[in-house]
Design a protein around this motif. Sequence first.
Motif, PDB file in Angstrom:
ATOM      1  N   LEU A  17     -11.819   5.039   1.559  1.00 54.10           N
ATOM      2  CA  LEU A  17     -10.490   4.455   1.690  1.00 54.10           C
ATOM      3  C   LEU A  17     -10.544   2.941   1.519  1.00 54.10           C
ATOM      4  O   LEU A  17      -9.680   2.345   0.848  1.00 54.10           O
ATOM      5  CB  LEU A  17      -9.894   4.817   3.056  1.00 54.10           C
ATOM      6  CG  LEU A  17      -8.455   4.370   3.301  1.00 54.10           C
ATOM      7  CD1 LEU A  17      -7.508   4.990   2.286  1.00 54.10           C
ATOM      8  CD2 LEU A  17      -8.014   4.726   4.717  1.00 54.10           C
ATOM      9  N   ASP A  18     -11.562   2.310   2.092  1.00 53.28           N
ATOM     10  CA  ASP A  18     -11.704   0.854   1.957  1.00 53.28           C
ATOM     11  C   ASP A  18     -11.851   0.448   0.495  1.00 53.28           C
ATOM     12  O   ASP A  18     -11.245  -0.538   0.041  1.00 53.28           O
ATOM     13  CB  ASP A  18     -12.911   0.362   2.755  1.00 53.28           C
ATOM     14  CG  ASP A  18     -12.683   0.409   4.263  1.00 53.28           C
ATOM     15  OD1 ASP A  18     -11.516   0.543   4.675  1.00 53.28           O
ATOM     16  OD2 ASP A  18     -13.674   0.335   5.011  1.00 53.28           O
ATOM     17  N   CYS A  49     -10.787   2.138  -2.143  1.00 51.76           N
ATOM     18  CA  CYS A  49      -9.516   2.387  -2.833  1.00 51.76           C
ATOM     19  C   CYS A  49      -8.516   1.281  -2.533  1.00 51.76           C
ATOM     20  O   CYS A  49      -7.777   0.831  -3.428  1.00 51.76           O
ATOM     21  CB  CYS A  49      -8.951   3.751  -2.432  1.00 51.76           C
ATOM     22  SG  CYS A  49      -9.843   5.154  -3.148  1.00 51.76           S
ATOM     23  N   GLU A  50      -8.492   0.834  -1.294  1.00 49.31           N
ATOM     24  CA  GLU A  50      -7.569  -0.244  -0.939  1.00 49.31           C
ATOM     25  C   GLU A  50      -7.976  -1.552  -1.617  1.00 49.31           C
ATOM     26  O   GLU A  50      -7.131  -2.322  -2.081  1.00 49.31           O
ATOM     27  CB  GLU A  50      -7.546  -0.422   0.588  1.00 49.31           C
ATOM     28  CG  GLU A  50      -6.987   0.776   1.354  1.00 49.31           C
ATOM     29  CD  GLU A  50      -5.556   1.085   1.001  1.00 49.31           C
ATOM     30  OE1 GLU A  50      -4.771   0.140   0.812  1.00 49.31           O
ATOM     31  OE2 GLU A  50      -5.207   2.282   0.887  1.00 49.31           O
ATOM     32  N   LYS A  84      -6.016  10.940   3.715  1.00 49.73           N
ATOM     33  CA  LYS A  84      -6.390   9.635   4.278  1.00 49.73           C
ATOM     34  C   LYS A  84      -5.542   8.492   3.732  1.00 49.73           C
ATOM     35  O   LYS A  84      -5.263   7.538   4.428  1.00 49.73           O
ATOM     36  CB  LYS A  84      -7.874   9.342   4.021  1.00 49.73           C
ATOM     37  CG  LYS A  84      -8.817  10.312   4.688  1.00 49.73           C
ATOM     38  CD  LYS A  84      -8.490  10.536   6.165  1.00 49.73           C
ATOM     39  CE  LYS A  84      -8.680   9.288   7.001  1.00 49.73           C
ATOM     40  NZ  LYS A  84      -8.408   9.538   8.443  1.00 49.73           N
ATOM     41  N   GLN A  85      -5.137   8.590   2.485  1.00 45.76           N
ATOM     42  CA  GLN A  85      -4.261   7.554   1.940  1.00 45.76           C
ATOM     43  C   GLN A  85      -2.879   8.115   1.621  1.00 45.76           C
ATOM     44  O   GLN A  85      -1.865   7.527   1.974  1.00 45.76           O
ATOM     45  CB  GLN A  85      -4.863   6.952   0.662  1.00 45.76           C
ATOM     46  CG  GLN A  85      -4.046   5.776   0.113  1.00 45.76           C
ATOM     47  CD  GLN A  85      -4.352   5.502  -1.350  1.00 45.76           C
ATOM     48  OE1 GLN A  85      -3.959   6.262  -2.231  1.00 45.76           O
ATOM     49  NE2 GLN A  85      -5.074   4.410  -1.601  1.00 45.76           N
ATOM     50  N   ASP A 143       4.017  10.469   2.343  1.00 45.57           N
ATOM     51  CA  ASP A 143       3.906   9.514   1.229  1.00 45.57           C
ATOM     52  C   ASP A 143       4.371  10.129  -0.090  1.00 45.57           C
ATOM     53  O   ASP A 143       4.989   9.455  -0.920  1.00 45.57           O
ATOM     54  CB  ASP A 143       2.460   9.033   1.095  1.00 45.57           C
ATOM     55  CG  ASP A 143       1.963   8.364   2.364  1.00 45.57           C
ATOM     56  OD1 ASP A 143       2.487   7.296   2.711  1.00 45.57           O
ATOM     57  OD2 ASP A 143       1.072   8.930   3.013  1.00 45.57           O
TER      58      ASP A 143
END
Length: 700
Positions: free
Chosen positions: A116-117, A119-120, A189-190, A195
Motif C-alpha cells: 500500500l505504501d 502504491c500511494e 486495502k486501498q 470506493d
Amino acid sequence: MINKQLLHPESIVVIGGSNNIHKPGGAIIRNLINGNYQGKLHVVNPKEDKVQGLDVFHNASEIPDTELAILVVAARFCPDYVEYLAKEKMVKAFIIISAGFGEETKAGAELEKRILDSCEKYGCALIGPNCIGLLNAWHHSVFTQPIPQLNPKGVDFISGSGATAVFILESAVIKGLPFHSVWSIGNGKQIGIEDVLQYMDEKFDAENDSHVKLLYIENISNPDKLLFHASSLIRKGCRIAAIKAGASESGSRAASSHTGAIASSDSAVEALFRKAGIVRCFSREELTTVGCIFSTLENTTDKINPSPSVPRLDMSKFAIVTHAGGPGVMLTDALSKGDLQVPKIEGEKADELKVQLFPGASVANPIDILATGTPEHLGLAIDYCEKYFDNIDAIMVIFGTPGLVNVYEAYDVLHQKILECKKPIFPILPSVHTAGQEVEDFLKKGHVNFSDEVTLATSLVSILKTPLPAPPEVELFGIDVPRIREIISGIHENGYISPNKARELLDCAKIPLVPEKVSTSKEELIAFAEKIGYPIVAKVVGPIHKSDVGGVTLNIRSAEHLSLEFDRMMKIPDATSVMIQKMMQGKEIFIGAKYEEKFGHVVMCGLGGIFVEVLKDVSSGLAPLSYAEAYSMIHSLRAYKILKGTRGQSGINIQRYAEVIVRLSTLLRFATEIKEIDINPLLADENDVIAVDVRILIEK
C-alpha cells in the motif's frame, strides 16, 4: 484510487502466468485471451519460454513499460514486485490475486502495508490482495469461471469475497443475468466497496453506464461513504441491492434496557440500507433474482419509473399466465402474502378470451391455458393482459414443458411479447433440465429466467417495500438544540441520568410526556396526585427493571393507597425515590435508540411493553430520520395492522407516532453522548402519542 490504467489498460503484465489453466496464473491468461483483450499482454515466468502461445519474459526487468500488473506469485514476493514495477516500469495499477496477507497473519499485514505504501508513493491503483480479480468488457483479469455475458447495460457487481462472487455469478449465469463489470476487492486495502461506489457515482453517465449495482459486503468500513454514494446513485436513476454477511452477531455489549437487549449490528445494517434505499437480500438466489427483476424493469421505465431520476416501482397488481395450476396458486399465495394483488379478471373481454382457449381453461386470474395450451394461446393471454385488462400492472408467465407443445415456438412467442408489451413481463421457465436447450436459446436473446415463482414473488416484495433514499436535511422544526447541549454539558457522570433530566431532554424535542413527579417526600407526591387527579401510577426509582422487583403499582385511586405504596417501594433494594404519573389509557408502543460505532444512532420502533423483547417485532432507522423514513419504519412492522386498527378496534395516530420518531432522531443527532435511550411504553390512541417512561444512558 481508480484510474484509467486499471479499467482500460493498453498493456498488461501477468507476473506468474503459466500454462497450467488449473492454477490461477494459467487461468487468468486463458481468460484474458478468451476475452479478446486488445492491448499488449506480457507474461513473466522464470521457468517457461511459451505460455499459452505467448512469448515469456524470465525476469520483470526485461518487460517494456506496462500500465497494469497482475500478480499471481507468493505473498512474500509481492511487495518487491510492486515497488520495482511502479518505479521502473511505470505501472500505475495492480491487481494482486495472491493470498497470505493481513487476512492470515501479522506478518502478512506488514507485507500488505509495504504494498500500500508503494502504491500511494507512486500514485497507483490497487485491487486486492486476496481477490479473484476484475472483469469488464476491456479485460477479463479474473482467474475464475464462469465468465458471464457482458453487456453495456448489464449489472455492476462488487464483492468483498472472491469465492462468494463466483457462487453468485453461477447463480446469475443460469438466469441469463447480463453483467457490465465484476469487482472482487479482496482485502480492500486501498479500494473497498465504498470506493468503487464513489467512483461509479462521481463518474456516472446515465446514457452509457449500468443502472443496476449488486453488492456482496462482508465489512462496512465506512458507513457514511456507503450511504452517501449509494443514495446519490439511486437518486440518479440506479437501483442497488446488497447482501451484508455476518450481520446477525450482536455488535454491542449486553445492555440493561429494552433497546440495548434487541439492538445489534444487524439493526444498524437494516437502518443504513433503509436510509440509502438499498434493497436488502439474504441469499445468493435472492440477490441474483432481484438483479434479474431490475434488469427486466430497465426495459419498461415508462410504466415503473415516472421520474427518470428517482427509480420507483409503480406496480401492485399482477396477472399470472400459466399452463400449470399448482405453480400459479403458489405464486398467487406468495404475492398475496407480500400485500400484492392478483386481481380477479372478469367482464366482456375476459369472456371473449375464454372462448378462444380450450374448454376447461380459466381466465379469472391466474389465467390457466391448460397443459395442452398452444403457443398461440399463450400469446393471446398476454395480449389481453396488455391491451384490455386495465387492472393489471405486470404479467408473470409460467411456461415449462408438459411434453405436449413445441416449447421453442412458445418461447419465441414470449420473446416477441416481451419486446412489444409496455407492461413488464416476468418469464418463469421451470423446465431448465427437460427444456434446457430451449431455455438457453431464450436467454441468448437477451432475456432472464425466474425458474422459481416463489423466489420471484418474495424478491419483488422486497424491492417494492424498500423506500427511496432519505433526504439529507435534518428536521429541526421545534427542536431546542442550544438547550439540549446545555443539559448534556451539565451532566458530569456516565450512566443513566435522573428522570427529571430525561424529561427535560424530551421536552427540548417537544416529545410529550405524561404528568409526573419524582420525590422522596410522601407529602409532596400526595399533593401532586391531588393536583393532577386520580387514578395514578406509582413506580420505584433506582432499580433498572421495576416490574421484576414489584416496583410498579397501577390504578391508585386514593391518598391512603398511595401512602401505603410509597412506604413499600422505598424499602425495595436500591430504591432512591418514587415517581407518580397520571394513569392513562392507550396502546403500548415503543421507541428506542442505541449508538453503534461508525454508524451512529440506530432508532427502533415497535409494540411496547413486554412485546419488545418477546416478539422482537421492531423496525430500525438511522438517525437523523425524515418523515418518509419514519412512516416506512412503522409500515414495515408486522404489527402495523394492529397499530392501524383492526377488527373494530381503533388504531393509533400514525402521524403523531412518526413525528415522535423523527423528533427523537433529531435530538440524538445533537446529543451523541446518549448511548441508549428507551421510551417504553408510549401510550397511543387515535388522537395522540405520549411517553410514559424514559431511560437515557449517557457516556462521555
